[in-house]
Design an enzyme around this catalytic site. Structure first.
Site, short mmCIF file in Angstrom:
data_model
loop_
_atom_site.label_atom_id
_atom_site.label_comp_id
_atom_site.label_asym_id
_atom_site.label_seq_id
_atom_site.Cartn_x
_atom_site.Cartn_y
_atom_site.Cartn_z
N ASN A 10 0.87 -1.17 0.00
CA ASN A 10 0.00 0.00 0.00
C ASN A 10 0.90 1.22 0.00
O ASN A 10 1.50 1.54 1.02
CB ASN A 10 -0.90 -0.03 1.25
CG ASN A 10 -1.65 1.27 1.44
OD1 ASN A 10 -1.75 2.09 0.52
ND2 ASN A 10 -2.19 1.48 2.64
N TRP A 11 1.00 1.89 -1.15
CA TRP A 11 1.95 2.99 -1.28
C TRP A 11 1.42 4.31 -0.71
O TRP A 11 2.13 5.30 -0.71
CB TRP A 11 2.35 3.17 -2.75
CG TRP A 11 3.30 2.11 -3.22
CD1 TRP A 11 3.85 1.10 -2.48
CD2 TRP A 11 3.84 1.98 -4.54
NE1 TRP A 11 4.69 0.35 -3.25
CE2 TRP A 11 4.71 0.87 -4.53
CE3 TRP A 11 3.68 2.69 -5.73
CZ2 TRP A 11 5.40 0.46 -5.67
CZ3 TRP A 11 4.37 2.28 -6.86
CH2 TRP A 11 5.23 1.18 -6.82
N LYS A 12 0.17 4.34 -0.31
CA LYS A 12 -0.42 5.57 0.23
C LYS A 12 -0.14 6.72 -0.74
O LYS A 12 -0.13 6.52 -1.95
CB LYS A 12 0.13 5.83 1.63
CG LYS A 12 0.01 4.58 2.52
CD LYS A 12 0.22 4.81 3.96
CE LYS A 12 0.06 3.48 4.69
NZ LYS A 12 0.04 3.62 6.12
N GLU A 168 -5.66 -4.68 10.49
CA GLU A 168 -4.62 -3.67 10.71
C GLU A 168 -4.95 -2.87 11.97
O GLU A 168 -5.76 -1.92 11.91
CB GLU A 168 -4.56 -2.71 9.52
CG GLU A 168 -4.21 -3.36 8.22
CD GLU A 168 -3.56 -2.35 7.26
OE1 GLU A 168 -2.43 -2.60 6.86
OE2 GLU A 168 -4.18 -1.33 6.95
N SER A 214 3.15 -1.93 10.39
CA SER A 214 4.59 -2.00 10.69
C SER A 214 5.21 -3.34 10.31
O SER A 214 6.11 -3.84 11.01
CB SER A 214 4.86 -1.66 12.16
OG SER A 214 4.52 -0.31 12.41
N GLY A 235 2.78 -1.04 4.21
CA GLY A 235 2.91 0.34 3.78
C GLY A 235 4.36 0.69 3.47
O GLY A 235 4.90 0.33 2.43
N GLY A 236 5.01 1.37 4.40
CA GLY A 236 6.35 1.92 4.19
C GLY A 236 7.35 0.96 3.58
O GLY A 236 8.10 1.32 2.66
P1 PGA Z 1 2.79 0.43 7.52
O1 PGA Z 1 1.33 0.68 6.90
O2 PGA Z 1 3.28 -0.91 6.98
O3 PGA Z 1 3.62 1.58 7.01
O4 PGA Z 1 2.65 0.40 9.00
C1 PGA Z 1 0.44 -0.39 6.71
C2 PGA Z 1 -0.85 0.12 6.11
O5 PGA Z 1 -1.27 1.25 6.42
O6 PGA Z 1 -1.49 -0.60 5.32
#
Ligand code: PGA
Length: 255
Positions: A10-12, A168, A214, A235-236
């Protein structure tokens, strides 16, 4: 019933379309290192969907981060499920906690978005999870139950079976904190029980439930090696091709 593990990025709101294509090229150069077995997807911003879709290795699917529930109309700034499907999008994240909390997205909207996604042939990735206060009050199970029931409310058992749910915990997203794998496993099993009670055992056995929050190359296997955790929403750590490949290897080892 064997459920195929899914690693989804998920690249946001990160990466221009040219940066997204650069990621795809770097991943494509090392496609042979991408293990067979798990399924892979990345969800870029809308602006990168078309160019990323053209550049991604064939085994990495395209996902979107949001969708509107109407097929078309006067909804400035929104994108419909049919528009996404026409671009070759396969997955769409619905009800991510950032959408719920920053953009006030309700369970009712999530329900309608999931319905619209399935009707257009997309696979919704329905995000559920408690915030820190709800966790401290020991309300985790009731929160994920409510969000799961709302998300799947308009789907038949067969449609629910083909969905993805992502557990999540809000406090784990972007924070470097995670539940223990045993704790994530326990909550994911209770989400599966909710699906069983509402949509039947067959749907519950088929629906894939991911962990997210995370997730990094060094902790992903502790979650995804568990039989009830069907992959990860990341995400990150999904923004960099090296890190994406390391996670792919870790997920595949647990298969
Ligand atoms: P994160 O984000 O891996 O950066 O914690 C996960 C997400 O929001 O799907």
């Amino acid at each position: 019933m064997t459920r195929r593990k899914l690693l989804m990025g998920n690249w946001k709101m990160y990466k221009t379309h040219t940066e997204a294509v650069d990621f795809a090229r770097r991943l494509a150069e090392r496609e042979s290192e991408l293990p067979h077995g798990p399924e892979y997807a990345v969800c870029p911003p809308f602006t990168a969907l078309a160019s990323l879709g053209a550049a991604l290795p064939r085994r990495v699917q395209l996902g979107a981060q949001n969708v509107h529930f109407e097929p078309q109309g006067a909804f400035t700034g929104e994108v419909s499920a049919g528009m996404l499907a026409a671009l070759g999008v396969r997955y769409v994240i619905v009800g991510h906690s950032e959408r719920r909390h920053i953009f006030n997205e309700s369970d009712a909207w999530v329900r309608r978005k999931v319905r619209a996604a399935v009707s257009a042939g997309l696979i919704p990735v329905v995000c559920v999870g408690e915030d820190l206060r709800q966790r401290e009050l020991d309300h985790t199970l009731r929160v994920v139950e409510r969000q799961t029931l709302a998300g799947l409310a308009e789907l038949s058992p067969q449609e629910a079976a083909s969905c993805v749910i992502a557990y999540e915990p809000v406090w784990a997203i972007g924070s470097g904190l995670t539940p223990t794998p045993a704790d994530a496993d326990r909550i994911i099993r209770s989400i599966r029980d909710v699906v069983a009670a509402e949509k039947g055992e067959a749907a519950a056995a088929a629906v894939r439930i991911l962990y997210g929050g995370s997730v990094k190359p060094d902790n992903i296997a502790s979650f995804t090696s568990r039989p009830d955790i069907d992959g990860a929403l990341v995400g990150g750590a999904s923004l960099d091709p090296d890190s994406f490949l390391q996670m792919a290897e870790a997920v595949a080892e647990g298969v």
